[in-house]
Motif scaffolding. Structure first.
Motif, mmCIF file in Angstrom:
data_model
loop_
_atom_site.group_PDB
_atom_site.id
_atom_site.type_symbol
_atom_site.label_atom_id
_atom_site.label_comp_id
_atom_site.label_asym_id
_atom_site.label_seq_id
_atom_site.Cartn_x
_atom_site.Cartn_y
_atom_site.Cartn_z
ATOM 1 N N ASP A 68 7.752 -1.913 -7.537
ATOM 2 C CA ASP A 68 6.392 -1.930 -7.016
ATOM 3 C C ASP A 68 5.425 -1.150 -7.892
ATOM 4 O O ASP A 68 4.207 -1.300 -7.751
ATOM 5 C CB ASP A 68 6.377 -1.336 -5.595
ATOM 6 C CG ASP A 68 7.259 -2.139 -4.658
ATOM 7 O OD1 ASP A 68 6.929 -3.315 -4.414
ATOM 8 O OD2 ASP A 68 8.286 -1.604 -4.194
ATOM 9 N N ALA A 69 5.939 -0.294 -8.763
ATOM 10 C CA ALA A 69 5.098 0.515 -9.651
ATOM 11 C C ALA A 69 5.944 0.983 -10.830
ATOM 12 O O ALA A 69 7.178 0.989 -10.770
ATOM 13 C CB ALA A 69 4.518 1.709 -8.910
ATOM 14 N N GLY A 99 -0.475 -6.595 -12.253
ATOM 15 C CA GLY A 99 -1.441 -5.978 -11.350
ATOM 16 C C GLY A 99 -0.874 -4.823 -10.547
ATOM 17 O O GLY A 99 -1.605 -4.128 -9.846
ATOM 18 N N LYS A 100 0.429 -4.587 -10.660
ATOM 19 C CA LYS A 100 1.053 -3.461 -9.968
ATOM 20 C C LYS A 100 0.667 -2.163 -10.672
ATOM 21 O O LYS A 100 0.370 -2.168 -11.875
ATOM 22 C CB LYS A 100 2.570 -3.615 -9.962
ATOM 23 C CG LYS A 100 3.058 -4.829 -9.195
ATOM 24 C CD LYS A 100 4.567 -4.976 -9.338
ATOM 25 C CE LYS A 100 5.066 -6.234 -8.679
ATOM 26 N NZ LYS A 100 6.539 -6.365 -8.805
ATOM 27 N N PRO A 101 0.692 -1.029 -9.954
ATOM 28 C CA PRO A 101 0.317 0.248 -10.580
ATOM 29 C C PRO A 101 1.210 0.623 -11.760
ATOM 30 O O PRO A 101 2.427 0.511 -11.689
ATOM 31 C CB PRO A 101 0.489 1.269 -9.443
ATOM 32 C CG PRO A 101 0.433 0.475 -8.183
ATOM 33 C CD PRO A 101 1.006 -0.871 -8.527
ATOM 34 N N GLY A 149 -8.517 0.062 -12.594
ATOM 35 C CA GLY A 149 -7.716 -1.033 -12.053
ATOM 36 C C GLY A 149 -6.335 -0.532 -11.705
ATOM 37 O O GLY A 149 -6.184 0.450 -10.975
ATOM 38 N N ASN A 150 -5.309 -1.166 -12.279
ATOM 39 C CA ASN A 150 -3.937 -0.748 -11.974
ATOM 40 C C ASN A 150 -3.404 0.299 -12.945
ATOM 41 O O ASN A 150 -2.254 0.712 -12.825
ATOM 42 C CB ASN A 150 -3.003 -1.955 -11.933
ATOM 43 C CG ASN A 150 -2.862 -2.669 -13.272
ATOM 44 O OD1 ASN A 150 -3.802 -2.746 -14.058
ATOM 45 N ND2 ASN A 150 -1.678 -3.209 -13.517
ATOM 46 N N ALA A 170 -2.149 4.881 -4.948
ATOM 47 C CA ALA A 170 -2.013 3.484 -5.369
ATOM 48 C C ALA A 170 -0.884 2.760 -4.632
ATOM 49 O O ALA A 170 -0.916 1.533 -4.509
ATOM 50 C CB ALA A 170 -1.783 3.415 -6.876
#
Length: 172
Positions: A68-69, A99-101, A149-150, A170
């Motif tokens: 997820d990040a 687009g993930k952190p 953004g990310n 985030a």
């Protein structure tokens, strides 16, 4: 949520790995150490060796879909070595594109530069990376944390509280 920490096998600034790792685990997130080779990663306190940490998975065996990040700890030698590993660079590039952190501290934005993902973005880092970021089309700022953004970036270990807060925010 599951968070990948990507490092080379040595040259990792210990506190830039262990403090965010602990903060994320304390907040209930799962963490995995991904590296360029199996075994252990040698951590450093600036130029002095400290402890080692066990590698959970090798970068060639993972996918952005598994996490997820992404967190990129610094240290001078760590991101410099990652920049020469095609699999690590592609993993970072794919993660940013997802687009993930993606969080990078200190010298870690070198890997972002190598992945060609800083053009048009605003980052902070260790001051010596300013020219590299600008030459790659990014804007460099001198502040404790920058979120664009990310992308989440910070300058050095003194910025870890702000860095960790931004990463945790985030993920919420």
């Amino acid at each position: 949520m599951k968070v990948a920490f990507l490092t080379a096998t040595e040259g990792v600034e210990a506190v830039e790995l262990t403090d965010p790792w602990e903060a994320l685990r304390n907040a209930g997130h799962d963490t995995e150490l991904i590296s360029t080779e199996s075994g252990t990663v040698q951590l450093f306190n600036h130029l002095d060796k400290t402890e080692t940490q066990k590698v959970d998975k090798v970068v060639r065996d993972v996918s952005v879909d598994d996490y997820d990040a992404l967190v990129l700890p610094g240290g001078v030698a760590n991101p410099d070595e990652l920049r020469t590993n095609d699999g690590a660079v592609q993993f970072v590039k794919d993660f940013v594109a997802s687009g993930k952190p993606v969080a990078a501290i200190c010298h870690a934005p070198w890997t972002l530069v190598e992945a060609n993902v800083v053009k048009g973005r605003t980052l902070t880092s260790w001051p010596s990376l300013k020219t590299d970021i600008e030459n790659a089309g990014g804007t460099w700022v001198d502040q404790d944390v920058m979120v664009d953004g990310n992308l989440i970036t910070s300058r050095n270990p003194n910025d870890l509280p702000a860095f960790q807060h931004a990463v945790l925010s985030a993920l919420n």
